[in-house]
Design a protein around this motif. Structure first.
Motif, PDB file in Angstrom:
ATOM      1  N   ASN A   1      -6.600 -42.650   0.054  1.00  7.93           N
ATOM      2  CA  ASN A   1      -7.061 -41.334   0.526  1.00  7.93           C
ATOM      3  C   ASN A   1      -6.502 -40.192  -0.318  1.00  7.93           C
ATOM      4  O   ASN A   1      -7.151 -39.156  -0.493  1.00  7.93           O
ATOM      5  N   VAL A   2      -5.293 -40.370  -0.856  1.00  5.74           N
ATOM      6  CA  VAL A   2      -4.746 -39.365  -1.783  1.00  5.74           C
ATOM      7  C   VAL A   2      -5.606 -39.291  -3.038  1.00  5.74           C
ATOM      8  O   VAL A   2      -5.936 -38.198  -3.534  1.00  5.74           O
ATOM      9  N   ILE A   3      -5.998 -40.469  -3.550  1.00  6.46           N
ATOM     10  CA  ILE A   3      -6.860 -40.517  -4.740  1.00  6.46           C
ATOM     11  C   ILE A   3      -8.215 -39.883  -4.441  1.00  6.46           C
ATOM     12  O   ILE A   3      -8.735 -39.080  -5.235  1.00  6.46           O
ATOM     13  N   LEU A   4      -8.807 -40.224  -3.292  1.00  6.21           N
ATOM     14  CA  LEU A   4     -10.107 -39.663  -2.916  1.00  6.21           C
ATOM     15  C   LEU A   4     -10.033 -38.145  -2.779  1.00  6.21           C
ATOM     16  O   LEU A   4     -10.934 -37.407  -3.220  1.00  6.21           O
ATOM     17  N   LYS A   5      -8.948 -37.659  -2.173  1.00  5.78           N
ATOM     18  CA  LYS A   5      -8.782 -36.212  -1.977  1.00  5.78           C
ATOM     19  C   LYS A   5      -8.654 -35.489  -3.313  1.00  5.78           C
ATOM     20  O   LYS A   5      -9.232 -34.416  -3.519  1.00  5.78           O
ATOM     21  N   ASN A   6      -7.895 -36.075  -4.238  1.00  4.19           N
ATOM     22  CA  ASN A   6      -7.722 -35.463  -5.559  1.00  4.19           C
ATOM     23  C   ASN A   6      -9.007 -35.480  -6.368  1.00  4.19           C
ATOM     24  O   ASN A   6      -9.173 -34.663  -7.292  1.00  4.19           O
ATOM     25  N   MET A   7      -9.910 -36.412  -6.031  1.00  3.69           N
ATOM     26  CA  MET A   7     -11.204 -36.482  -6.726  1.00  3.69           C
ATOM     27  C   MET A   7     -12.252 -35.622  -6.053  1.00  3.69           C
ATOM     28  O   MET A   7     -13.401 -35.565  -6.506  1.00  3.69           O
ATOM     29  N   GLY A   8     -11.875 -34.939  -4.973  1.00  2.58           N
ATOM     30  CA  GLY A   8     -12.798 -34.037  -4.296  1.00  2.58           C
ATOM     31  C   GLY A   8     -13.572 -34.656  -3.153  1.00  2.58           C
ATOM     32  O   GLY A   8     -14.477 -34.019  -2.610  1.00  2.58           O
ATOM     33  N   PHE A   9     -13.226 -35.883  -2.758  1.00  2.00           N
ATOM     34  CA  PHE A   9     -13.905 -36.546  -1.655  1.00  2.00           C
ATOM     35  C   PHE A   9     -13.099 -36.385  -0.360  1.00  2.00           C
ATOM     36  O   PHE A   9     -11.896 -36.113  -0.376  1.00  2.00           O
ATOM     37  N   HIS A  10     -13.800 -36.566   0.764  1.00  2.00           N
ATOM     38  CA  HIS A  10     -13.136 -36.500   2.055  1.00  2.00           C
ATOM     39  C   HIS A  10     -12.371 -37.806   2.297  1.00  2.00           C
ATOM     40  O   HIS A  10     -12.848 -38.889   1.956  1.00  2.00           O
TER      41      HIS A  10
ATOM     42  N   THR B   1       5.445 -57.755   5.000  1.00  2.00           N
ATOM     43  CA  THR B   1       5.461 -56.944   3.778  1.00  2.00           C
ATOM     44  C   THR B   1       4.039 -56.560   3.378  1.00  2.00           C
ATOM     45  O   THR B   1       3.771 -55.399   3.029  1.00  2.00           O
ATOM     46  N   ALA B   2       3.126 -57.542   3.433  1.00  2.00           N
ATOM     47  CA  ALA B   2       1.729 -57.280   3.078  1.00  2.00           C
ATOM     48  C   ALA B   2       1.108 -56.267   4.029  1.00  2.00           C
ATOM     49  O   ALA B   2       0.354 -55.374   3.611  1.00  2.00           O
ATOM     50  N   GLY B   3       1.430 -56.378   5.322  1.00  2.00           N
ATOM     51  CA  GLY B   3       0.891 -55.447   6.309  1.00  2.00           C
ATOM     52  C   GLY B   3       1.353 -54.025   6.062  1.00  2.00           C
ATOM     53  O   GLY B   3       0.550 -53.073   6.103  1.00  2.00           O
ATOM     54  N   ILE B   4       2.645 -53.853   5.790  1.00  2.00           N
ATOM     55  CA  ILE B   4       3.183 -52.516   5.501  1.00  2.00           C
ATOM     56  C   ILE B   4       2.561 -51.958   4.229  1.00  2.00           C
ATOM     57  O   ILE B   4       2.207 -50.761   4.156  1.00  2.00           O
ATOM     58  N   MET B   5       2.394 -52.811   3.222  1.00  4.11           N
ATOM     59  CA  MET B   5       1.814 -52.378   1.952  1.00  4.11           C
ATOM     60  C   MET B   5       0.376 -51.905   2.142  1.00  4.11           C
ATOM     61  O   MET B   5      -0.018 -50.832   1.660  1.00  4.11           O
ATOM     62  N   TRP B   6      -0.422 -52.700   2.872  1.00  4.82           N
ATOM     63  CA  TRP B   6      -1.822 -52.342   3.094  1.00  4.82           C
ATOM     64  C   TRP B   6      -1.950 -51.112   3.998  1.00  4.82           C
ATOM     65  O   TRP B   6      -2.851 -50.299   3.820  1.00  4.82           O
ATOM     66  N   TYR B   7      -1.024 -50.976   4.949  1.00  2.54           N
ATOM     67  CA  TYR B   7      -1.074 -49.788   5.813  1.00  2.54           C
ATOM     68  C   TYR B   7      -0.790 -48.529   4.992  1.00  2.54           C
ATOM     69  O   TYR B   7      -1.476 -47.508   5.155  1.00  2.54           O
ATOM     70  N   SER B   8       0.189 -48.596   4.101  1.00  2.00           N
ATOM     71  CA  SER B   8       0.513 -47.437   3.271  1.00  2.00           C
ATOM     72  C   SER B   8      -0.595 -47.156   2.259  1.00  2.00           C
ATOM     73  O   SER B   8      -0.731 -46.033   1.774  1.00  2.00           O
ATOM     74  N   THR B   9      -1.400 -48.163   1.954  1.00  2.00           N
ATOM     75  CA  THR B   9      -2.518 -47.987   1.025  1.00  2.00           C
ATOM     76  C   THR B   9      -3.737 -47.369   1.709  1.00  2.00           C
ATOM     77  O   THR B   9      -4.417 -46.500   1.146  1.00  2.00           O
ATOM     78  N   LEU B  10      -4.007 -47.793   2.957  1.00  2.00           N
ATOM     79  CA  LEU B  10      -5.236 -47.387   3.638  1.00  2.00           C
ATOM     80  C   LEU B  10      -5.035 -46.315   4.708  1.00  2.00           C
ATOM     81  O   LEU B  10      -6.013 -45.847   5.299  1.00  2.00           O
ATOM     82  N   SER B  11      -3.813 -45.915   4.945  1.00  2.00           N
ATOM     83  CA  SER B  11      -3.506 -44.981   6.037  1.00  2.00           C
ATOM     84  C   SER B  11      -4.290 -43.674   5.929  1.00  2.00           C
ATOM     85  O   SER B  11      -4.533 -43.161   4.838  1.00  2.00           O
TER      86      SER B  11
END
Length: 296
Positions: free
Chosen positions: A144-153, A126-136
């Motif tokens: 990465n969705v948050i970074l993209k919305n903030m204007g970062f690569h 469960t932890a692995g799937i959670m972290w993968y969906s967080t860092l994918s």
């Protein structure tokens, strides 16, 4: 009266022994016997192609392993993972976090401790799937969705250069609660008069921790180090879910290398030799910890 008391003491000893018998049987069947078999098969050419036919080949498996660059790289990655994730990330940060929690309000401490322990109790799949969906990176994970919305690569957290840091962070997140729990108990058992004396002497919080409290936690330190070292050396599921040892073997711990050797190359003899080496590393590190604590 003396005979009666003597008989009672003998009965108590026998009762304790009888109570411990199931535990001894459990240890023998599920720990000692498998370790014995692992040592035995590590000196053979046992293969998954035919598990009924194998022969004794001496130290050939061990010689082949230490001639393998992949195996030596796996040892290096495992040591880095152990030092940064377990010793620094869990033991050291866990002790500091435990100390900081003792300085906070009891309700806040309860909430934070509960959150940390939930992470520790989370199954590794469960932890692995959670972290993968967080860092994918592909598809884009939460960060990465948050970074993209903030204007970062977006950042590829599982690239050949970043993957080791990602699995270290994930493992710290899982194991931190265990260390915090051990050190909270240790700090709360320290004589309050010692803490009060440090306040009177004008010691700052972190000075108080490193000069007074931390040295008094030797028993907790050695207990935590021994256990998290064993846990970390045996880490498999979390890493396999996140990276499966990749990319290009950059996160291939000894446990992953052992799995691939046994179930991809079908060489069970070689895989058992890797398991024996993991056990030896754990024993050596345990002796070093005990020696270090004794000397200090």
């Amino acid at each position: 009266m003396q005979r009666i008391s003597g008989r009672n003491s003998i009965l108590k000893k026998n009762a304790i022994f009888l109570i411990l018998i199931p535990s001894f049987i459990y240890l023998i069947i599920f720990f000692i016997y498998p370790i014995f078999l692992s040592f035995k098969y590590s000196f053979t050419n046992l293969s998954l192609y035919d598990i009924n036919k194998y022969s004794f080949i001496g130290f050939t498996n061990y010689v082949d392993l230490f001639k393998s660059d992949l195996f030596l790289k796996s040892i290096y990655i495992t040591i880095i993972f152990l030092v940064v994730s377990a010793i620094i990330g869990q033991m050291f940060l866990g002790s500091i976090l435990a100390y900081l929690l003792t300085l906070t309000h009891k309700y806040f401490k309860t909430v934070v401790t509960t959150i940390i322990l939930i992470a520790w109790a989370t199954p590794q799949v469960t932890a692995g799937i959670m972290w993968y969906s967080t860092l994918s990176y592909i598809p884009e994970g939460t960060i990465n969705v948050i970074l993209k919305n903030m204007g970062f690569h977006p950042i590829d957290f599982f690239s050949i250069h970043n993957a080791i840091y990602s699995i270290i962070i994930a493992n710290i997140w899982i194991g931190l609660g265990f260390s915090v729990l051990i050190f909270l108990g240790g700090i709360q058992s320290i004589d309050p008069s010692i803490i009060k004396a440090s306040y009177i002497d004008g010691a700052k919080p972190f000075r108080r921790f490193f000069s007074i409290i931390f040295p008094l936690l030797k028993t907790n330190i050695i207990t935590d180090l021994l256990l998290i070292t064993l846990f970390t050396l045996g880490t498999f599921t979390l890493i396999y879910v996140l990276t499966a040892g990749g990319p290009a073997g950059s996160t291939e711990l000894l446990t992953i290398y052992q799995y691939e050797t046994g179930f991809s190359l079908f060489s069970l003899g070689l895989a058992n030799a890797i398991g024996v080496i993991i056990i030896i590393i754990a024993l050596v590190l345990s002796l070093i910890y005990l020696r270090f604590i004794k000397v200090s």
